[in-house]
Design a protein around this motif. Structure first.
Motif, PDB file in Angstrom:
ATOM      1  N   LEU A   1      20.499  31.416  76.932  1.00 40.10           N
ATOM      2  CA  LEU A   1      19.443  32.009  76.368  1.00 40.10           C
ATOM      3  C   LEU A   1      19.360  31.644  75.171  1.00 40.10           C
ATOM      4  O   LEU A   1      18.387  31.206  74.444  1.00 40.10           O
ATOM      5  CB  LEU A   1      19.491  33.674  76.534  1.00 40.10           C
ATOM      6  N   GLY A   2      20.615  31.739  74.264  1.00 40.75           N
ATOM      7  CA  GLY A   2      20.683  31.331  72.799  1.00 40.75           C
ATOM      8  C   GLY A   2      20.359  30.021  72.730  1.00 40.75           C
ATOM      9  O   GLY A   2      19.729  29.577  71.551  1.00 40.75           O
ATOM     10  N   THR A   3      21.152  29.179  73.339  1.00 42.88           N
ATOM     11  CA  THR A   3      20.724  27.505  73.121  1.00 42.88           C
ATOM     12  C   THR A   3      19.558  27.155  73.581  1.00 42.88           C
ATOM     13  O   THR A   3      18.862  26.323  72.802  1.00 42.88           O
ATOM     14  CB  THR A   3      21.809  26.861  74.269  1.00 42.88           C
ATOM     15  N   GLY A   4      18.917  27.807  74.728  1.00 47.74           N
ATOM     16  CA  GLY A   4      17.556  27.558  75.008  1.00 47.74           C
ATOM     17  C   GLY A   4      16.572  28.088  73.716  1.00 47.74           C
ATOM     18  O   GLY A   4      15.641  27.259  73.301  1.00 47.74           O
ATOM     19  N   ILE A   5      16.901  29.200  73.129  1.00 50.31           N
ATOM     20  CA  ILE A   5      15.904  29.688  71.910  1.00 50.31           C
ATOM     21  C   ILE A   5      16.055  28.664  70.778  1.00 50.31           C
ATOM     22  O   ILE A   5      14.894  28.281  70.111  1.00 50.31           O
ATOM     23  CB  ILE A   5      16.044  31.204  71.700  1.00 50.31           C
ATOM     24  N   LEU A   6      17.316  28.552  70.441  1.00 55.41           N
ATOM     25  CA  LEU A   6      17.632  27.478  69.416  1.00 55.41           C
ATOM     26  C   LEU A   6      16.922  26.160  69.503  1.00 55.41           C
ATOM     27  O   LEU A   6      16.179  25.667  68.643  1.00 55.41           O
ATOM     28  CB  LEU A   6      19.070  27.298  69.314  1.00 55.41           C
ATOM     29  N   VAL A   7      16.912  25.571  70.562  1.00 55.81           N
ATOM     30  CA  VAL A   7      16.279  24.366  71.010  1.00 55.81           C
ATOM     31  C   VAL A   7      14.725  24.420  70.899  1.00 55.81           C
ATOM     32  O   VAL A   7      13.961  23.463  70.252  1.00 55.81           O
ATOM     33  CB  VAL A   7      16.722  23.659  72.206  1.00 55.81           C
TER      34      VAL A   7
ATOM     35  N   ILE B   1      16.569  31.109  62.744  1.00 58.27           N
ATOM     36  CA  ILE B   1      16.739  31.558  64.034  1.00 58.27           C
ATOM     37  C   ILE B   1      18.477  31.543  64.520  1.00 58.27           C
ATOM     38  O   ILE B   1      18.873  32.412  65.327  1.00 58.27           O
ATOM     39  CB  ILE B   1      16.233  30.588  65.290  1.00 58.27           C
ATOM     40  N   LEU B   2      18.946  30.721  64.069  1.00 58.59           N
ATOM     41  CA  LEU B   2      20.572  31.004  64.297  1.00 58.59           C
ATOM     42  C   LEU B   2      21.178  32.258  63.461  1.00 58.59           C
ATOM     43  O   LEU B   2      21.916  32.715  64.221  1.00 58.59           O
ATOM     44  CB  LEU B   2      21.309  29.936  63.644  1.00 58.59           C
ATOM     45  N   VAL B   3      20.609  32.551  62.505  1.00 61.81           N
ATOM     46  CA  VAL B   3      20.979  34.171  62.063  1.00 61.81           C
ATOM     47  C   VAL B   3      20.733  35.328  63.013  1.00 61.81           C
ATOM     48  O   VAL B   3      21.722  35.791  63.315  1.00 61.81           O
ATOM     49  CB  VAL B   3      20.441  34.338  60.689  1.00 61.81           C
TER      50      VAL B   3
ATOM     51  N   LEU C   1      23.502  37.943  70.084  1.00 61.98           N
ATOM     52  CA  LEU C   1      23.967  37.561  71.080  1.00 61.98           C
ATOM     53  C   LEU C   1      25.416  37.354  70.667  1.00 61.98           C
ATOM     54  O   LEU C   1      26.416  37.158  71.924  1.00 61.98           O
ATOM     55  CB  LEU C   1      23.683  36.150  71.631  1.00 61.98           C
ATOM     56  N   GLY C   2      25.994  37.148  69.884  1.00 64.52           N
ATOM     57  CA  GLY C   2      27.327  37.073  69.326  1.00 64.52           C
ATOM     58  C   GLY C   2      28.330  37.956  69.932  1.00 64.52           C
ATOM     59  O   GLY C   2      29.548  37.548  70.429  1.00 64.52           O
ATOM     60  N   PRO C   3      28.034  39.385  69.945  1.00 64.81           N
ATOM     61  CA  PRO C   3      28.869  40.384  70.491  1.00 64.81           C
ATOM     62  C   PRO C   3      28.857  40.343  72.202  1.00 64.81           C
ATOM     63  O   PRO C   3      29.768  40.794  72.637  1.00 64.81           O
ATOM     64  CB  PRO C   3      28.022  41.689  70.222  1.00 64.81           C
ATOM     65  N   ILE C   4      27.929  39.388  72.431  1.00 67.25           N
ATOM     66  CA  ILE C   4      27.992  39.247  74.213  1.00 67.25           C
ATOM     67  C   ILE C   4      28.927  38.065  74.361  1.00 67.25           C
ATOM     68  O   ILE C   4      29.801  38.160  75.141  1.00 67.25           O
ATOM     69  CB  ILE C   4      26.886  39.078  74.745  1.00 67.25           C
ATOM     70  N   SER C   5      28.539  36.937  73.974  1.00 69.91           N
ATOM     71  CA  SER C   5      29.276  35.753  74.440  1.00 69.91           C
ATOM     72  C   SER C   5      30.045  35.072  73.386  1.00 69.91           C
ATOM     73  O   SER C   5      30.827  33.937  73.475  1.00 69.91           O
ATOM     74  CB  SER C   5      28.229  34.798  74.900  1.00 69.91           C
ATOM     75  N   GLY C   6      29.910  35.535  72.059  1.00 66.07           N
ATOM     76  CA  GLY C   6      30.498  34.865  71.025  1.00 66.07           C
ATOM     77  C   GLY C   6      29.411  34.023  70.292  1.00 66.07           C
ATOM     78  O   GLY C   6      30.011  33.328  69.187  1.00 66.07           O
ATOM     79  N   ALA C   7      28.553  33.708  70.900  1.00 67.10           N
ATOM     80  CA  ALA C   7      27.396  32.933  70.447  1.00 67.10           C
ATOM     81  C   ALA C   7      27.617  31.456  69.923  1.00 67.10           C
ATOM     82  O   ALA C   7      27.646  30.805  69.037  1.00 67.10           O
ATOM     83  CB  ALA C   7      26.857  33.400  69.186  1.00 67.10           C
TER      84      ALA C   7
END
Length: 233
Positions: free
Chosen positions: A15-21, A52-54, A60-66
């Motif tokens: 999800l995070g990589t998708g939103i970033l891209v 968006i990175l912030v 999502l950092g607390p879930i996967s380490g982002a």
């Protein structure tokens, strides 16, 4: 500290990589639509990416380490903070999420679902720039975790915002994002044939950053230089 199971961590990475891209590609399309000034278009591409990175690292950092980046995953695997089998799945999730992000951006702007790029990005200066970008990203992450963990989302967002402008390559610094950007023939694209040089440079830069920061942060003494902030108090 709350721990999430692997399936949720993989979903967060995708999800995070998708939103970033989607942000990188989508803001590039919007910028190119609104202006023919390349410098202004790059600025319009830069600011949403840093912002968006912030957001993504904070939520999502607390879930996967982002990580959202195979080079970052490689670093944490090398530091034995992530198992090899989990790292492989992280990378698959990141690449899949990145491709989905390109598709989402194309669908939002009425473009073909996938459209391989023809934009040339190759040569020694570009590869060196990517190595520098990845080196700096890893250094920022590792030092940030060590000294200002709460500020890491902002540190990374600000670093990437700056690196867009001081690197010749506009700082991809991320193999998954590079792969996803090869599938868009828009402002942010890169030819698929140029990917190997970029990815190799990114991985080398990330490893070099890890090696240096492991040494630099490895052995703190009880006494050392007084921080600048303290000298002003």
């Amino acid at each position: 500290m709350e721990t999430f199971d692997l399936s949720r961590r993989l979903a967060a990475e995708a999800l995070g990589t998708g939103i970033l891209v989607a942000t990188v590609v989508g803001s590039g399309i919007m910028a190119a639509t609104l202006t023919r000034d390349v410098a202004l278009a790059l600025l319009c591409n830069t600011l949403p990416t840093g912002a968006i990175l912030v957001v993504l690292i904070t939520v999502l950092g607390p879930i996967s380490g982002a990580h959202f980046n195979p080079a970052v995953t490689l670093v944490f695997t090398g530091r034995r903070e992530l198992r090899v089998n989990e790292a492989a799945l992280y990378i698959v999730a990141q690449i899949a999420g990145g491709i989905a992000g390109t598709i989402a951006a194309h669908l939002m702007f009425g473009l073909p679902v996938l459209d391989p790029s023809t934009k040339v990005r190759t040569g020694g200066p570009q590869w060196f720039a990517e190595a520098v970008a990845a080196f700096g990203l890893v250094a920022t992450i590792l030092a940030g975790i060590r000294f200002q963990r709460a500020a890491v989302p902002w540190l990374i967002g600000l670093y990437i915002t700056a690196a867009y402008w001081f690197t010749a390559s506009t700082s991809f610094a991320n193999p998954a994002v590079a792969i996803a950007r090869s599938l868009t023939n828009t402002f942010s694209g890169i030819r698929p044939v140029d990917l190997p040089g970029f990815i190799l440079a990114e991985l080398c830069g990330a490893v070099a950053g890890m090696v240096l920061m492991n040494w630099l942060l490895g052995h703190a003494t009880t006494r050392g230089p007084v921080p600048v902030a303290e000298t002003r108090s």
